[in-house]
Design an enzyme around this catalytic site. Structure first.
Site, PDB file in Angstrom:
ATOM      1  N   ARG A   9     -11.290  -4.681 -10.149  1.00 32.97           N
ATOM      2  CA  ARG A   9     -11.833  -4.671 -11.513  1.00 32.97           C
ATOM      3  C   ARG A   9     -13.359  -4.632 -11.499  1.00 32.97           C
ATOM      4  O   ARG A   9     -13.984  -3.993 -12.353  1.00 32.97           O
ATOM      5  CB  ARG A   9     -11.321  -5.908 -12.276  1.00 32.97           C
ATOM      6  CG  ARG A   9      -9.844  -5.772 -12.671  1.00 32.97           C
ATOM      7  CD  ARG A   9      -9.209  -7.119 -12.899  1.00 32.97           C
ATOM      8  NE  ARG A   9      -7.855  -7.050 -13.429  1.00 32.97           N
ATOM      9  CZ  ARG A   9      -6.756  -6.844 -12.698  1.00 32.97           C
ATOM     10  NH1 ARG A   9      -6.831  -6.645 -11.400  1.00 32.97           N
ATOM     11  NH2 ARG A   9      -5.558  -6.817 -13.276  1.00 32.97           N
TER      12      ARG A   9
ATOM     13  N   ARG B  36       6.680   4.258  -6.158  1.00 37.39           N
ATOM     14  CA  ARG B  36       6.637   3.218  -7.192  1.00 37.39           C
ATOM     15  C   ARG B  36       6.548   3.821  -8.599  1.00 37.39           C
ATOM     16  O   ARG B  36       6.002   4.906  -8.790  1.00 37.39           O
ATOM     17  CB  ARG B  36       5.468   2.260  -6.911  1.00 37.39           C
ATOM     18  CG  ARG B  36       5.654   1.533  -5.584  1.00 37.39           C
ATOM     19  CD  ARG B  36       4.518   0.620  -5.258  1.00 37.39           C
ATOM     20  NE  ARG B  36       4.419  -0.490  -6.195  1.00 37.39           N
ATOM     21  CZ  ARG B  36       3.439  -1.378  -6.211  1.00 37.39           C
ATOM     22  NH1 ARG B  36       2.458  -1.269  -5.309  1.00 37.39           N
ATOM     23  NH2 ARG B  36       3.417  -2.348  -7.077  1.00 37.39           N
TER      24      ARG B  36
ATOM     25  N   ASP C 190       3.147 -12.422  -6.320  1.00 38.33           N
ATOM     26  CA  ASP C 190       2.911 -11.902  -4.966  1.00 38.33           C
ATOM     27  C   ASP C 190       3.214 -12.940  -3.887  1.00 38.33           C
ATOM     28  O   ASP C 190       3.117 -12.638  -2.693  1.00 38.33           O
ATOM     29  CB  ASP C 190       1.458 -11.433  -4.822  1.00 38.33           C
ATOM     30  CG  ASP C 190       1.192 -10.188  -5.667  1.00 38.33           C
ATOM     31  OD1 ASP C 190       2.143  -9.413  -5.905  1.00 38.33           O
ATOM     32  OD2 ASP C 190       0.040  -9.994  -6.100  1.00 38.33           O
TER      33      ASP C 190
ATOM     34  N   ARG D 185      10.752  -6.399  -2.487  1.00 39.00           N
ATOM     35  CA  ARG D 185      10.442  -7.609  -1.703  1.00 39.00           C
ATOM     36  C   ARG D 185      11.622  -8.558  -1.545  1.00 39.00           C
ATOM     37  O   ARG D 185      11.664  -9.337  -0.586  1.00 39.00           O
ATOM     38  CB  ARG D 185       9.231  -8.336  -2.313  1.00 39.00           C
ATOM     39  CG  ARG D 185       7.944  -7.602  -1.990  1.00 39.00           C
ATOM     40  CD  ARG D 185       6.711  -8.263  -2.539  1.00 39.00           C
ATOM     41  NE  ARG D 185       5.532  -7.625  -1.974  1.00 39.00           N
ATOM     42  CZ  ARG D 185       4.304  -7.712  -2.488  1.00 39.00           C
ATOM     43  NH1 ARG D 185       4.102  -8.422  -3.587  1.00 39.00           N
ATOM     44  NH2 ARG D 185       3.299  -7.112  -1.908  1.00 39.00           N
TER      45      ARG D 185
HETATM   46  C1  S3P Z   1      -2.069  -7.126  -9.985  1.00 37.62           C
HETATM   47  C2  S3P Z   1      -0.942  -7.337 -10.745  1.00 37.62           C
HETATM   48  C3  S3P Z   1       0.386  -7.592 -10.175  1.00 37.62           C
HETATM   49  C4  S3P Z   1       0.333  -7.953  -8.692  1.00 37.62           C
HETATM   50  C5  S3P Z   1      -0.613  -7.066  -7.937  1.00 37.62           C
HETATM   51  C6  S3P Z   1      -2.019  -7.157  -8.506  1.00 37.62           C
HETATM   52  C7  S3P Z   1      -3.344  -6.858 -10.657  1.00 37.62           C
HETATM   53  O1  S3P Z   1       1.169  -6.431 -10.342  1.00 37.62           O
HETATM   54  O2  S3P Z   1       1.614  -7.882  -8.118  1.00 37.62           O
HETATM   55  O3  S3P Z   1      -0.653  -7.406  -6.565  1.00 37.62           O
HETATM   56  O4  S3P Z   1      -4.405  -6.919  -9.996  1.00 37.62           O
HETATM   57  O5  S3P Z   1      -3.337  -6.584 -11.871  1.00 37.62           O
HETATM   58  P1  S3P Z   1       1.952  -6.113 -11.719  1.00 37.62           P
HETATM   59  O6  S3P Z   1       0.988  -5.842 -12.768  1.00 37.62           O
HETATM   60  O7  S3P Z   1       2.810  -4.907 -11.379  1.00 37.62           O
HETATM   61  O8  S3P Z   1       2.779  -7.335 -11.968  1.00 37.62           O
END
Ligand code: S3P
Length: 448
Positions: free
Chosen positions: A33, A129, A327, A358
């Site tokens: 970000r 994905r 995670d 997972r």
């Molecule tokens: C993340 C959101 C999560 C997480 C990923 C990082 C993020 O995914 O599993 O490792 O930085 O916004 P999802 O938005 O698919 O839940």
């Protein structure tokens, strides 16, 4: 599976005690970000403590392809000269986001409301994905998305020349989808509203506010209602990235299950939307304390101290905690195998669409090492064998998933026989210093 070059088979040997300090790298979510918002601000953003893992480096390269000047100043310090909201240039080449779902989904959002076209691809894991979860709401802004069957990468986004703002309720708990819509909303006139029924990590909201965007968050009966006013001028920031709780999870869990251990993991971001694992571990009876709690760069931070905890008990992890530890279920299942009783994890369907499925990946590897696992579409449970009673001796597939590889390496440290993974190369996506850091604590990890 290919995607990270030559596979690196790895083995973890029974070890211990683990002692000392574990300086884990910067937060992956916050690092992505910081680069993207830095690229959308006008002027120079300075970032320190950036995670220099493959996922984030791919996002840095992508921001260069969209016209931002991104410079590695050394020692975790980075500079980003942004082009301003709506200022992205059209990339000349395909954008390769490697293994990173966060990278590709956030960048798609950030470019979807500019009159440019970009094509995205990734490795064998990312190209499997689902992307429709982001392109469905992005198309409401007026962009077009054309990808492979089932909304898979490679995919081309034709950005909206005249974007309209959007009101969108996110159908799955996903910070990536929420963030993609918010980033797209930056270059749409008027107010973009995102509603999430379950709170997910809120780094985008915090950082957008930090960069000077007009953004409000309201808790209502519908859920969290986030309202962003489009076309702000984002002001460059100085960002200190906290250390990643999702990476801290590995030395913390390793210490809890490895006899005699006492490990300090300093400076960990403890944003409540990320800290579910640590709450769960404490409920299981882990000797895990928060020291020196403070705030850094708008995020709560503490030093974590984890000591060997031979008396942990299995728990039922509440489904409404899933987003705050999504995670961390793989490594939690390793701790659960070393506790007594059953650990039940429900409301975790999202685990099936991460870097790997997972639940399936962990169930296979746990079973190969003598642990009993049951699973359904959105739940799984692990039968605890008690401290030090995991037989081990098996080889696990990592399925191009960093967290699967690291979880099994942690398991091997406290099992009765070594545990191997077929490929540890994906670890470099999020935790490039995993091996030296764990070795520094006393872990016996070995590359074949
Ligand atoms: C993340 C959101 C999560 C997480 C990923 C990082 C993020 O995914 O599993 O490792 O930085 O916004 P999802 O938005 O698919 O839940």
């Amino acid at each position: 599976m290919s995607g990270h070059g030559t596979p690196i088979p790895m083995t973890a040997h029974p070890s211990g005690p683990l002692t000392g300090e574990a300086q884990v790298p910067g937060d992956k979510s916050i690092s992505h970000r910081a680069l993207i918002l830095g690229a959308l601000a006008v002027g120079e953003t300075r970032i320190s403590g950036l995670l220099e893992g493959e996922d984030v480096i791919d996002t840095a390269k992508a921001m260069r392809a969209f016209g931002a000047e991104v410079t590695d100043l050394g020692g975790g310090e980075w500079s980003v000269h942004g082009v301003g909201v709506g200022g992205f240039a059209e990339p000349a080449q395909v954008i390769d986001c490697g293994n990173s779902g966060t990278g590709v989904r956030l960048i798609m959002g950030a470019m979807a409301t500019s009159p440019i076209t970009a094509t995205f691809t990734g490795d064998a894991s990312l190209n499997k994905r689902p992307m429709a979860r982001v392109t469905d709401p992005l198309e409401l802004f007026g962009c077009r998305a054309v990808g492979r069957a089932g909304g898979r990468l490679p995919m081309t986004i034709v950005g909206a020349a005249e974007p309209v703002p959007v009101r969108y309720t996110v159908p799955v708990p996903s910070a990536q989808v929420k963030s993609a819509v918010l980033l797209a909303g930056l270059n749409a006139p008027g107010q973009t509203v995102v509603i999430e029924r379950e709170a997910t990590r809120d780094h985008s909201e915090r950082m957008l506010a930090g960069f000077g965007a007009e953004i409000t968050v309201e808790d209502t009966e519908e859920g969290r209602v986030i309202t962003l006013t489009g076309r702000p001028e984002l002001k460059p920031q100085t960002i200190v990235v906290p250390r990643d709780p999702s990476s801290a999870a590995f030395p913390v869990c390793a210490a809890l299950i490895t006899p005699g251990s006492d490990v300090l993991v300093p400076g960990i971001g403890l944003n409540p939307t990320r800290a579910g694992l640590f709450t769960t571990l404490r409920e299981m009876g882990a000797d895990l304390t928060y020291e020196n709690e403070r705030e850094e760069g708008g995020e709560p931070v503490a030093d974590l101290r984890a000591r060997y905890s031979p008396d942990m008990k299995g728990v039922t992890v509440p489904a409404d905690r899933a987003a705050s530890m999504i995670d961390e279920y793989p490594v939690l299942s390793v701790v659960a195998a070393n506790a007594t009783g059953t650990t039940m994890m429900g409301g975790v369907k999202e685990l099936r669409v991460k870097e790997s499925d997972r639940i399936d990946a962990m169930a296979r590897g746990l079973r190969a090492n003598g642990v009993t696992v049951e699973e359904g579409e959105d739940w799984w449970s692990v039968e605890g064998l008690g401290a030090g009673n995991v037989p081990g001796g098996g080889t696990c597939e990592s399925f191009l998933d960093h967290r699967i590889a690291m979880s099994f390496m942690v398991m091997g440290l406290a099992a009765q026989a070594p545990v191997s993974v077929d490929d540890g190369s994906p670890i470099a996506t999020s935790f490039p210093i995993f091996e030296p850091l764990m070795a520094g604590l006393g872990a016996k990890l070995e590359r074949a």
